[in-house]
Each structure stands twice: as C-alpha cells, then as structure tokens.
Scaffold this motif. Structure first.
Motif, PDB file in Angstrom:
ATOM      1  N   UNK A 342       0.813  -1.209   0.000  1.00  0.00           N
ATOM      2  CA  UNK A 342       0.000   0.000   0.000  1.00  0.00           C
ATOM      3  C   UNK A 342       0.854   1.270   0.000  1.00  0.00           C
ATOM      4  N   UNK A 343       2.024   1.165   0.653  1.00  0.00           N
ATOM      5  CA  UNK A 343       2.826   2.390   0.794  1.00  0.00           C
ATOM      6  C   UNK A 343       4.104   2.424  -0.043  1.00  0.00           C
ATOM      7  N   UNK A 344       4.423   1.306  -0.650  1.00  0.00           N
ATOM      8  CA  UNK A 344       5.690   1.298  -1.396  1.00  0.00           C
ATOM      9  C   UNK A 344       5.634   0.355  -2.587  1.00  0.00           C
ATOM     10  N   UNK A 345       6.468   0.650  -3.559  1.00  0.00           N
ATOM     11  CA  UNK A 345       6.666  -0.287  -4.667  1.00  0.00           C
ATOM     12  C   UNK A 345       8.167  -0.574  -4.732  1.00  0.00           C
ATOM     13  N   UNK A 346       8.514  -1.860  -4.846  1.00  0.00           N
ATOM     14  CA  UNK A 346       9.923  -2.228  -4.986  1.00  0.00           C
ATOM     15  C   UNK A 346      10.118  -2.779  -6.385  1.00  0.00           C
ATOM     16  N   UNK A 347      11.188  -2.384  -7.009  1.00  0.00           N
ATOM     17  CA  UNK A 347      11.477  -2.961  -8.323  1.00  0.00           C
ATOM     18  C   UNK A 347      12.967  -3.167  -8.478  1.00  0.00           C
ATOM     19  N   UNK A 348      13.344  -3.967  -9.465  1.00  0.00           N
ATOM     20  CA  UNK A 348      14.771  -4.257  -9.648  1.00  0.00           C
ATOM     21  C   UNK A 348      15.217  -3.935 -11.065  1.00  0.00           C
ATOM     22  N   UNK A 349      16.483  -3.533 -11.145  1.00  0.00           N
ATOM     23  CA  UNK A 349      17.108  -3.302 -12.457  1.00  0.00           C
ATOM     24  C   UNK A 349      18.475  -3.992 -12.461  1.00  0.00           C
ATOM     25  N   UNK A 350      18.962  -4.352 -13.650  1.00  0.00           N
ATOM     26  CA  UNK A 350      20.326  -4.903 -13.657  1.00  0.00           C
ATOM     27  C   UNK A 350      21.318  -3.966 -14.334  1.00  0.00           C
ATOM     28  N   UNK A 351      20.805  -2.907 -14.919  1.00  0.00           N
ATOM     29  CA  UNK A 351      21.705  -1.922 -15.520  1.00  0.00           C
ATOM     30  C   UNK A 351      21.559  -0.622 -14.733  1.00  0.00           C
TER      31      UNK A 351
END
Ligand code: ADP
Ligand code: ASP
Ligand code: MG
Length: 438
Positions: A342-351
């Motif tokens: 509800x309060x956050x979004x986590x995402x990942x990148x490799x570059x």
C-alpha cells in the motif's frame, strides 16, 4: 539447413578446432557461427581497459603477447606451408591494426574494433584449416550483414536481406563459416551483441536464413537444472519450451545469451544445445512444446539493484505507477521484478548506469531506498500447473534465507525471488536439495 554455433572453449585450442571441423564436416550444408578462442575477448577487453587508463605501454605489451599466442596456434593448427603462410599473413595484418589502434589511445570506436578481432581471428584460422583439408567451405563476413539499430537492437529483416547474396554466392558450398558476436551499428561502425553474444548471432542468423534448427555447441551437455558453477550434481534437462529457456537465459543461465531464444521463438526454429566435447550426449532440445509439469531448473542473476519507492500519499493513486515507469522508460532501463504494497513499490534493475538520474527524478515526488548487490533467483518450470503448493515448496526450501522480494503468478513458468547476493550459493544449493533431490 541448420546453423551450428561453437563457443570459445569449442574453438579454444588447435586440437579443438580440428575436432569442431570434423563435427561440421558431415556432408550437409550449414552455417557455422564461431566465437573467439576462449580467453581472447577477455584479453582484448583488458587491452582496451589499459588504453582507457592511459597505460599504452602495458596495452602494447599485451598485444604482443596475444600475437605470440596466435603465431603458436597457427604453428599447431596447420601443416601445409601454403596455409601456414596465408594464416601468418592474416594474423600479422590483424595485429598490425591492433598495434595501430593501441597507438591512437582509447575511444569507444577503438574498443569495439579491438573486441571484434577475436571472432575474425578464430573464423579465419578454422577456415584456413578446413581449406587445407580440402573441405567444401566458405567464409562470409558478419560485418557485412549483422546489424543493430540506434537502440542496439538487431534488425532481423535487414540481416535477412543482407545475408541473402552471401548465401546465394556460396550455395554449392557445404560449410559456410561466419563470425558470432560482431556487427555494425546504425552508423555503420563496428559494434557487438554484448558479451556472450555469439549465441544471439546464431539465432538471428538462423531466423534470417530460415534454418531448420539452431544448434548451440558448447562445453557442457545441455541446459542443467541448476548452475554447475555453484552446485554439485546438476543434471541436464532433455527438453524445454522456448518460454522456459528464455526465462533461464535471461535470469542467468550462462549457457545461453540472455536474448538468444527470442529470434528462435519468433520464427519457431527449435534450438538444440550440444556438447562439443561429447557429441553423442543428447543435449537439450528447445521448442514450442511444453513437456512435463513441475520444477525444471533454477538460475541466478547477479548484480541486481533493488529500488524501493515510498509514497504513502500517492502510491495507489491513479497515474503513480505510470509516472514511475515513464522515468525508467526515458532512461532506457528495463525493470525485471516488481512488488507492491500500500505504501511502497519495490522494483529491480540490472543496468544501473542511469540510476542516479532515475533516483533524482523520482525523489521529486517520493522517497527512494537503494539496495545494491542483490541476486534474482529464478525457478522455472510449469510452476502454476495443477500441483498444489509449488510456491510453498520454494519458500520452505529457502526458510533460512532472508527474501527481499517474491514474484509469483507473472507467468505460468516462473517464480522469482530477490535475495542479497551473499546468499546466492546457499540458495541455489538449498533449492537443488528440495526441488530436485527430494
Ligand atoms: P561458450 O563459450 O560455449 O559460449 P559459455 O561459457 O558461455 O560457453 O556457457 C557454457 C557454460 O555455462 C557452462 O560451462 C556452465 O559453466 C555455464 N552454465 C551456467 N548455468 C548453466 C546451466 N543451467 N546449464 C548449463 N551450463 C550452465
Ligand atoms: N567472444 C565473445 C565473448 O567472449 C562472444 C561469445 O563468446 O559469445 O563474449
Ligand atoms: Mg557463451
């Protein structure tokens, strides 16, 4: 007609070059895509790094060492005076160009030309050997037909158009050799398909010539069910679907370049992974067919950066995620995993080359936390098939390891988890015990 790609180890010594030549000389017409001899691209990268740090002397010394190595390779590879002379003349010309490039100092253009030399050398040497042996062989220049656009994406239709005259000119020849990895960019400058890119070359060429099959010959008997560099007792998988193989390649199974399944899948050309050192081993067959249910394999992708974006006020508001994604889009940075609360979004990148700029933009409307050195563990198979509790088996296996993110349900054939890189070997081994040994 098949495309057969042989990797660095497969052409890594004169005797392996002899061996590969026997494999390809079975009377049928084929395109043979070769990598550089193992160690050569690394050496060229090192030379380029020395140039970057203005250590021209060291770079020149390394160039001389590499030339010596190739002189020795010619000596062992070829027996006839005529072909030894031809090969020595060829390598002398290439190393003269390398010396001239080193003298000029670093530029991206220099780096790319340097990096192209490995595949040019290996293909010419194997070609000279096969000519010496009287094989029906031709060498066609990848730099004349392999091309990428401004975004670095290969242009299949253009490649198809450009390779056709070469295929026509060699239509009476059995073995048509070409270089993997190297290509030209939208300005016609020498470029490449990134490290490990010869697999990608092979599948793009397979698509361009409407091949019946794309064979990737390497130093192991196919795709294993876990990473053999970190786990003991891994086993080859006989069959995979394109989706499963693409997922494993993208998420770290080094045996395949991350993108090499896409052209094969788009043009529905099966891919066969074979072991050069053990040609009778069955290998792995990859096609559109989905075979059995359940877990198939585990892979890991390192050097992942996790980005947590917090905004209690706006997160679930209409347009918030679009705003976030647009920023990554503008910075041409693909996102691999996403989880939301509800309060956050986590995402990942490799570059992470654009990370600072991305963070600066997001911080204008939300707070950002960064965790570097994360690893994505990817479990592939028919994971949403009717067996119950497949996610539970995975989380149970990893109950001693802190899990940062979980992604399940994005597709039917993948569960992904994000963990701190330090737990990678442990996680791969635990999953192996629970998924494949139980
Ligand atoms: P090539 O030089 O032939 O392209 P690579 O070194 O790029 O060979 O790829 C083959 C290597 O990939 C194997 O030697 C193995 O160590 C590694 N590898 C990583 N994950 C897997 C996997 N799941 N199955 C098979 N090999 C794997
Ligand atoms: N020679 C290149 C590399 O080492 C390409 C390849 O081997 O696939 O990355
Ligand atoms: Mg490779």
């Amino acid at each position: 007609m098949n495309v057969q790609k042989f990797g660095g180890t497969s052409v890594g010594t004169p005797s392996n070059m002899h061996h590969v030549s026997k494999i390809v000389n079975d009377g049928s017409r084929k395109v043979v895509v070769l990598s550089a001899m193992s160690g050569t691209t690394n050496a060229l990268v090192e030379i380029s790094d020395r140039l970057k740090s203005s250590n021209l002397e060291m770079a020149a010394e390394m160039g001389i060492m590499l030339h010596k190595k190739y002189t020795q390779v010619v000596e062992e590879l070829l027996t006839s005076k005529e072909y030894k002379e031809k090969a020595n003349k060829y390598i002398a010309k290439e190393f003269e160009e390398i010396t001239n490039l080193i003298d000029k100092g670093y530029s991206l253009e220099t780096e790319n030309i340097l990096l192209s030399k490995g595949e040019l050398l290996s293909t010419h040497l194997v070609y000279f050997y096969q000519k010496q042996e009287g094989y029906s062989v031709a060498l066609i220049p990848a730099l004349e037909f392999m091309c990428i656009n401004e975004e670095g994406e290969p242009q299949i239709e253009l490649i198809r158009e450009r390779i056709r005259p070469f295929m026509d000119q060699t239509k009476d020849v059995s073995i048509v050799i070409t270089q993997g990895f190297i290509c030209r960019d939208h300005e016609g400058k020498v470029s490449n398909l990134k490290r490990g890119g010869s697999d990608y070359s092979a599948s793009l060429i397979g698509a361009a010539v409407d091949a019946d099959m794309i064979e990737i010959w390497t130093d192991i008997d196919g795709m294993h069910n876990n990473d053999p560099r970190y786990v003991e007792g891994t086993a080859p998988i006989r069959q995979l679907s394109f989706d499963e193989a693409a997922e494993l390649a993208y998420f770290g199974a080094k045996i395949l370049h991350p993108f090499c399944i896409f052209p094969a899948q788009e043009f529905n050309i099966p891919v066969l992974l074979k072991n050069t050192m053990e040609p009778t081993a069955e290998g792995t067959f990859i096609s559109k067919k989905i075979v059995s249910r359940g877990f198939k394999a585990v892979a890991a992708k390192d050097n992942i950066t996790a980005i947590k974006i917090k905004s209690s006020r706006m997160l679930m508001a209409y347009g918030f995620l679009r705003k976030v994604f647009e920023i990554f889009d503008r910075h041409r940075t693909p996102i691999d995993m996403i989880t939301t609360s509800e309060v956050a979004v986590s995402l990942t990148i490799d570059n992470d080359s654009e990370l600072a700029a991305i963070v600066a933009e997001i911080e204008t409307f939300a707070s950002v936390e960064i965790d570097a050195n994360q690893t994505i563990i990817c479990i592939v198979g028919n994971v949403m098939a009717d067996e119950m509790g497949m996610a539970e088996v995975v989380t149970n296996a990893l109950k001693t390891i802190p899990i940062r993110m979980i992604s399940y349900g994005g597709s039917e054939h993948n569960i992904s988890l994000l963990i701190n890189g330090e737990y990678k070997t442990q996680a791969l081994n635990l999953l192996h015990q629970h998924l494949f040994k139980a």
